[in-house]
Design an enzyme around this catalytic site. Structure first.
Site, mmCIF file in Angstrom:
data_model
loop_
_atom_site.group_PDB
_atom_site.id
_atom_site.type_symbol
_atom_site.label_atom_id
_atom_site.label_comp_id
_atom_site.label_asym_id
_atom_site.label_seq_id
_atom_site.Cartn_x
_atom_site.Cartn_y
_atom_site.Cartn_z
ATOM 1 N N ILE B 104 32.448 15.463 33.749
ATOM 2 C CA ILE B 104 31.469 15.013 32.756
ATOM 3 C C ILE B 104 31.263 16.003 31.624
ATOM 4 O O ILE B 104 30.537 15.731 30.685
ATOM 5 C CB ILE B 104 30.100 14.691 33.390
ATOM 6 C CG1 ILE B 104 29.568 15.888 34.202
ATOM 7 C CG2 ILE B 104 30.176 13.462 34.247
ATOM 8 C CD1 ILE B 104 28.183 15.639 34.769
ATOM 9 N N GLY B 107 32.712 23.306 29.358
ATOM 10 C CA GLY B 107 31.901 24.321 28.709
ATOM 11 C C GLY B 107 32.662 25.602 28.530
ATOM 12 O O GLY B 107 33.861 25.661 28.776
ATOM 13 N N GLY B 108 31.960 26.598 28.125
ATOM 14 C CA GLY B 108 32.615 27.871 27.879
ATOM 15 C C GLY B 108 33.108 28.515 29.153
ATOM 16 O O GLY B 108 34.147 29.162 29.179
ATOM 17 N N GLY B 110 33.586 26.880 32.177
ATOM 18 C CA GLY B 110 34.358 26.044 33.089
ATOM 19 C C GLY B 110 34.053 24.585 32.864
ATOM 20 O O GLY B 110 33.590 24.184 31.809
ATOM 21 N N VAL B 112 32.376 20.811 34.216
ATOM 22 C CA VAL B 112 31.274 20.238 34.987
ATOM 23 C C VAL B 112 31.706 18.872 35.508
ATOM 24 O O VAL B 112 32.199 18.037 34.752
ATOM 25 C CB VAL B 112 30.018 20.078 34.114
ATOM 26 C CG1 VAL B 112 28.853 19.589 34.959
ATOM 27 C CG2 VAL B 112 29.647 21.395 33.445
ATOM 28 N N LYS B 128 29.501 22.613 38.754
ATOM 29 C CA LYS B 128 30.119 23.357 37.669
ATOM 30 C C LYS B 128 31.106 24.353 38.262
ATOM 31 O O LYS B 128 30.726 25.219 39.034
ATOM 32 C CB LYS B 128 29.043 24.083 36.880
ATOM 33 C CG LYS B 128 29.579 24.792 35.653
ATOM 34 C CD LYS B 128 28.432 25.121 34.707
ATOM 35 C CE LYS B 128 28.949 25.491 33.336
ATOM 36 N NZ LYS B 128 27.914 25.479 32.322
ATOM 37 N N ASP B 221 21.347 32.260 28.033
ATOM 38 C CA ASP B 221 22.299 31.421 27.304
ATOM 39 C C ASP B 221 21.626 30.152 26.825
ATOM 40 O O ASP B 221 22.186 29.058 26.918
ATOM 41 C CB ASP B 221 23.499 31.101 28.220
ATOM 42 C CG ASP B 221 24.676 30.529 27.446
ATOM 43 O OD1 ASP B 221 25.476 29.779 28.042
ATOM 44 O OD2 ASP B 221 24.766 30.806 26.237
#
Lengths: 166, 933
Positions: B104, B107-108, B110, B112, B128, B221
């Protein structure tokens, strides 16, 4: 990442991803191939490098055909061919397609002349491996890799330069 | 023979490669010889070996940059792992009790996946998987540290983290509460949420962050992608169409810390665009710890909860303006070092300024915020600018120290209360204080102004043009705020109240402030400078310091003319104020200045307008003070009528003032009953508007009393004068011109009416004269002298009158010289009149004759005073035996008096009395004996 879309640029990453995806079904590959120094790794890398080269060529030839409607030898300024990322990442209206094609022609001639030197070009230029990694894959010393690289590069340069004359 | 002789053989090519490589290691001029030597050495090499080598060498050197950019290999490694990852964990595979269903997000760190958990409970979760290349054991270990704290976090707006583990391929993963939603910025844009709604949502996020901080967990973050918003499911779609209250959830709490650590450094160094996107949400101290520098935090790596505050500030900024602060400040992707330096040093523009800079995007930005484009920048100005910028301070100590403080300030803004992030302008600090002690506030405001003005002049040691511009803007803004505050405070306090206390200090402070401003300390904001000078000048004028006021207002007027070439309300106020100040000093330019102000205001505000009415009033006042009573009356009437129209039936202080001024002027001109009507109306209005102890009430009573006296209504006049005096004593507590004036008129009235028993009046006169001397100096008691003199003359106490008359004359000469003036003439005439009954005729004649001549010169036409002097001179001449001369003179005088004065007027009656006396007197015996028949 499903196939090439003519007219779009191909980033270096996309290039590699594409290669790996094509190789994805090979049973010999998988997690183990990620371990540098192993035999599967070497095999994988060589195959991957070749795949990358082929992807790049397809990309270049397709665009070149679109542009000029036929193959033909052409002159490329050597200064403009620096690395694969730059070649792969060309934008609209540049001559990268021609450069890719010309380089590939030269490469195939080199390969016919001496496959070992072509290997070094393949791994270092098309796949972007370091000197150390190339040495690992080829099973030779780094010094040898450097020497081979120097020779191969000179050879390709001379070959492409000779195009001028003809 | 070895294969080296065979071109194309591996050995041959090996030799060739070695030779070419070795030759290229040598300087160019030695290569040819080297090749020649080497190829000769081995007889088995083919004849053209050397030539071949040289051609390769030449091609190589000619090739320039050919193939020079070959990468170092990190790229392919990572991507190889990527692909291995992607294949290793893909839909269908299982990680412990979690079965991956579909990917779905990416990201930076890895990927998800949506996963299904089977044990201990069945539910859908988000899983994740972190990329390979990170030391899995370390990551898991760091996560374990956070796990306790994370397990204790239960907050409606924080996504829970349930579990962590490692995949068979050795990759760490985290199991989190599944959150379906859009990044907060996207959500707000999609729904076109207003600024207010966005802020409400943001407050919920701050609340969540605060909760986490209290548990000791820093997110590190925070960014829109980690703040997902969904509309809550249990709402009726039918109502508003938005599907219910939006619910934010912050994801990835605790993961960033576990995963980052050293990784953040590496990923910033290498291809940032590949792994983290541009680092727009990272606080300067997080950027700065790599490679040294940055601010010291309390967690060893320089990062604490205030880093999250910064990130929240970036999100807030983006919610308000549509772009991140760094993008607004001009961040271009460049080398990593450039970006780090940029983040740590360049300030973002305030949100309102950022909007103003992006005109072409304004329509879409405004539409996404459900606000009219022209109002967006204004909406963000001040409060929201300050709040956002405070979050983004480079120094963590200058930010909000808690997320709660941030939330509270936003809430204050939403309630239209002063926010703490406001710069140190006085408006916010003094809002409550002002009510308690208005004058003290005024004083402290002026002192603070001095400080701020002083600060505005110092240099901040700036190194970048952009920072300079921002600071200048903030300074100008600060100066504007201070000027606004001062002006409203001064206008609100009113000198009427301030006058009673500490005027010396007040005057001194205003003067020093005006001087410093005029010296250029508010150059950052010329408009604020003009406004402030104007306010100070007007206050000085109202305090009675007309000379200083003139200087200040001249500075204001000059600056206004430089600032605005055409008409401008503030410019009109300057010239008007300057005219008023000069009128007090009886400068001839006053009329022209005030007229210019009026013309400018008529142009600026056609029709009825308070400023225009005020200017007309001032024109009238200046005219009246120059004795141009026709012009004065006309102007006062016009101003009065305009103010009546503007007031639409309400009580208005300016209308009352116009009523008063017009009534007073009519009184001076002799239209006493009209005067009375207006003055009564104005006094009634003053009484309704103000408390009893108010200067306007006292003045209203005073002026009405004067008119009533002229109308003969003595008892009421006396009562009003007494009350006015009493009020003024309370207001001014000591020596004051207005107290003296009240004393004077009351004393004069009492002296006239009380006959012999004038104890009170005389006591007042003594007090008044003494006060007058204190207030005005040596000649201050002139009017009092005149008052007593008149009394003595009326009571025929000539012997008492004479010394006063002489003193007055002497003083007049000393003060005014002997050039012709009404005062000199009067003094001479009075002395002359006093001397006649005392028998000192020669001296009397000298004085009276001189006075008459001077008066004829001054008035240039008939006047009661001339008639009086003529009559007195006639009286004198008569007593000296020159009856014919006297008779002729007194007849002329009587004729003149009948034309210039009413029959009841004292002066005329006196002239007629003298006429009667001279006419009825028997001629003196002639000096020659007449023959007797």
């Amino acid at each position: 990442m499903n196939g090439e879309r003519p007219g779009h640029t191909l980033s270096a990453t996309a290039l590699v991803h594409e290669a790996f995806t094509r190789l994805g079904t090979h049973p010999a590959l998988g997690g183990a191939a990620a371990i540098p120094g192993s035999t599967p790794y070497a095999t994988f890398m060589r195959a991957a490098a070749e795949a990358m080269r082929r992807i790049l060529i397809e990309h270049g030839r397709a665009r070149s055909r679109l542009k000029r409607g036929g193959l033909g030898r052409m002159r490329v300024p050597l200064n403009t061919i620096r690395d694969v990322a730059q070649l792969a990442g060309g934008g609209e209206g540049d001559d990268h397609a021609e450069q890719i094609v010309a380089l590939d022609d030269a490469f195939r001639r080199l390969e016919m002349h001496d496959a070992r030197f072509a290997d070094v070009i393949r791994l270092r230029f098309y796949a972007g491996l370091s000197v150390a990694e190339t040495a690992q894959v080829l099973g030779v010393s780094e010094r040898t890799v450097n020497v081979d690289w120097t020779y191969a590069r000179a050879w390709l340069a001379r070959d492409l330069k000779q195009l001028d004359a003809s | 023979m070895n294969d080296s002789g065979i071109p194309g053989s591996p050995v041959h090519d090996r030799r060739m490669a070695e030779l070419v490589a070795a030759a290229l290691d040598l300087p160019p001029d030695r290569r040819a010889r080297f090749v020649a030597e080497q190829s000769v050495l081995d007889p088995e090499l083919p004849a053209d070996f050397g030539r071949e080598a040289l051609s390769l060498i030449d091609a190589s050197t000619d090739a320039g940059d050919f193939l020079s950019g070959v990468t170092k290999g990190a790229l392919i490694d990572r991507v190889a792992r990527d692909c291995a990852d992607a294949r290793g964990e893909s839909p269908g595979s299982a990680l412990g009790p979690y079965r991956l269903i579909e990917k779905i997000g990416e990201g930076g760190f890895g990927s998800v996946f949506l996963a299904e958990q089977s044990r201990p409970v069945r539910r859908q979760v988000a899983l994740k998987i972190i990329k390979l290349g990170m030391d899995t054991r370390q990551v898991i270990a760091r996560f374990e540290q956070e796990r306790q704290a994370l397990a204790m976090m239960e907050h409606p707006h924080i996504a829970r983290v349930f579990d962590a583990g490692a995949s068979p391929t050795g990759r760490p993963y985290f199991v989190m509460e599944l959150v379906r939603g859009r990044p907060i910025t996207t959500f707000c844009d999609d729904r076109a949420l207003s600024i207010r709604d966005r802020l409400h949502l943001f407050i919920l996020v701050c609340d969540a962050v605060q909760h986490a901080h209290l548990k000791g967990v820093i997110h590190r973050d925070l960014k829109p992608r980690n703040i997902l918003v969904s509309a809550s499911e249990n709402a009726e779609p039918a109502d508003s169409g938005t599907g219910g209250a939006p619910t934010p959830k912050i994801i990835d709490f605790g993961i960033a810390k576990a995963v980052t650590g050293k990784l953040a450094d590496e990923t910033l160094v290498t291809e940032a665009s590949q792994f983290m996107g541009t680092p727009e949400y990272i606080s300067p101290e997080q950027v700065g710890t790599w490679g040294g520098g940055g601010y010291q935090g309390n967690t060893g790596d320089g990062v604490d909860t205030r880093a999250d505050i910064y990130s929240l500030g970036v999100v807030l900024y983006e919610l308000l303006t549509g772009i991140t602060p760094l993008a607004a400040a001009g961040l271009r992707s460049g080398s990593i070092a450039d970006m780090q330096l940029f983040i740590r040093t360049v300030d973002a523009p305030p949100p309102s300024a950022c909007i103003a800079d992006r005109r072409d995007q304004l329509p879409s930005l405004a539409a996404a915020r459900s606000i009219h484009p022209s109002r967006l920048a204004t909406r963000l100005r001040h409060d929201l600018d300050w709040i956002a910028l405070r979050c983004l301070e480079k120094d963590p100590a200058r930010r909000y120290q808690t997320a709660q403080a941030l939330a509270f300030d936003i809430a204050r803004h939403l309630r239209a209360e002063p926010v703490e992030a406001a710069p140190p302008s006085l408006r916010y600090r003094a809002a409550r204080f002002a009510r308690r002690n208005r004058v003290a506030v005024l004083l402290s405001a002026i002192v603070a102004l001095g400080l701020i003005v002083a600060l505005a002049g110092t240099s901040f040691g700036l190194t970048q043009a952009r920072r300079e511009r921002r600071i200048a803007e903030l300074q100008a803004d600060r100066a504007q705020k201070t000027a606004d505050f001062l002006r409203t405070t001064i206008e609100g306090v009113g000198p009427g109240v301030a006058l009673g206390r500490d005027t010396e200090l007040l005057r001194g402070l205003m003067e020093s402030a005006a001087t410093r401003i005029a010296a250029g300390e508010m150059a950052a904001n010329p408009q604020a400078e003009v406004e402030l000078l104007l306010t100070i000048g007007m206050t000085q004028s109202e305090l009675g310091q007309h000379e200083i006021a003139t200087a200040t207002l001249t500075a204001a007027w000059d600056a206004a003319q430089r600032l605005w070439t055409g008409d401008h309300p503030t410019k009109a106020a300057c010239v008007n104020g300057l005219g008023q100040a000069k009128a007090h000093l009886l400068h001839s330019e006053a009329a022209a200045l005030v007229a210019e102000g009026l013309e400018m205001r008529r142009r600026l505000f056609p029709g009825d307008h308070p400023d225009v009415a005020s200017s007309i009033n001032n024109v009238g006042w200046v005219a009246a003070s120059l004795h141009r009573l026709d012009d004065g009356e006309a102007a006062y009437r016009e101003s009065l009528e305009m103010r009546r129209r503007l007031a639409v039936g309400r009580d208005d202080p300016l209308l009352a003032l116009s009523l008063h001024n017009t009534g007073a002027l009519l009184g001076v001109r002799g239209s006493n009953s009209d005067s009375e009507a207006l003055l009564r109306e104005s006094l009634d209005m003053f009484r309704r508007l103000h408390p009893r102890e108010h200067p306007s009430v006292a003045t209203g009573m005073f002026t009405l009393a004067l008119t009533l006296r002229k109308l003969g209504a003595i008892p009421e006049a006396e009562a009003l004068l007494r009350e006015s005096l009493a009020i003024r004593r309370v207001l001014y507590k000591g020596d004051h011109t207005l107290v003296e004036l009240s004393l004077y008129h009351l004393a004069a009235l009492l002296l006239e009416t009380s006959g012999d028993e004038a104890t009170e009046a005389l006591a007042m006169a003594t007090e008044g004269a003494a006060m007058s001397l204190r207030l005005k100096g040596r000649f201050g008691d002139r009017t009092w002298k005149s008052l007593l003199l008149d009394r003595h003359i009326r009571r025929d106490e000539h012997h008492l009158a004479e010394p006063i008359a002489r003193a007055l004359l002497a003083e007049t000469f000393e003060r005014d010289g002997s050039k012709p003036s009404a005062t000199v003439a009067k003094a001479m005439a009075t002395l002359g009149a006093v001397l006649v009954p005392l028998g000192r005729l020669e001296e009397a004649e000298t004085n009276l004759a001189a006075a008459l001549q001077m008066r004829r010169q001054l008035y240039k036409k008939e006047h009661t005073d001339i008639a009086s002097t003529m009559a007195n001179l006639a009286d004198c001449l008569h007593k000296r035996g020159r009856r014919d001369e006297a008779l002729a003179l007194v007849r002329d005088a009587a004729a003149m008096a009948s034309r210039t004065a009413a029959p009841t007027q004292a002066a005329r009656r006196r002239v007629e009395a003298i006429l009667a006396e001279i006419e009825s007197a028997r001629p003196p015996p002639s000096s020659d004996p007449a023959p007797h028949p």
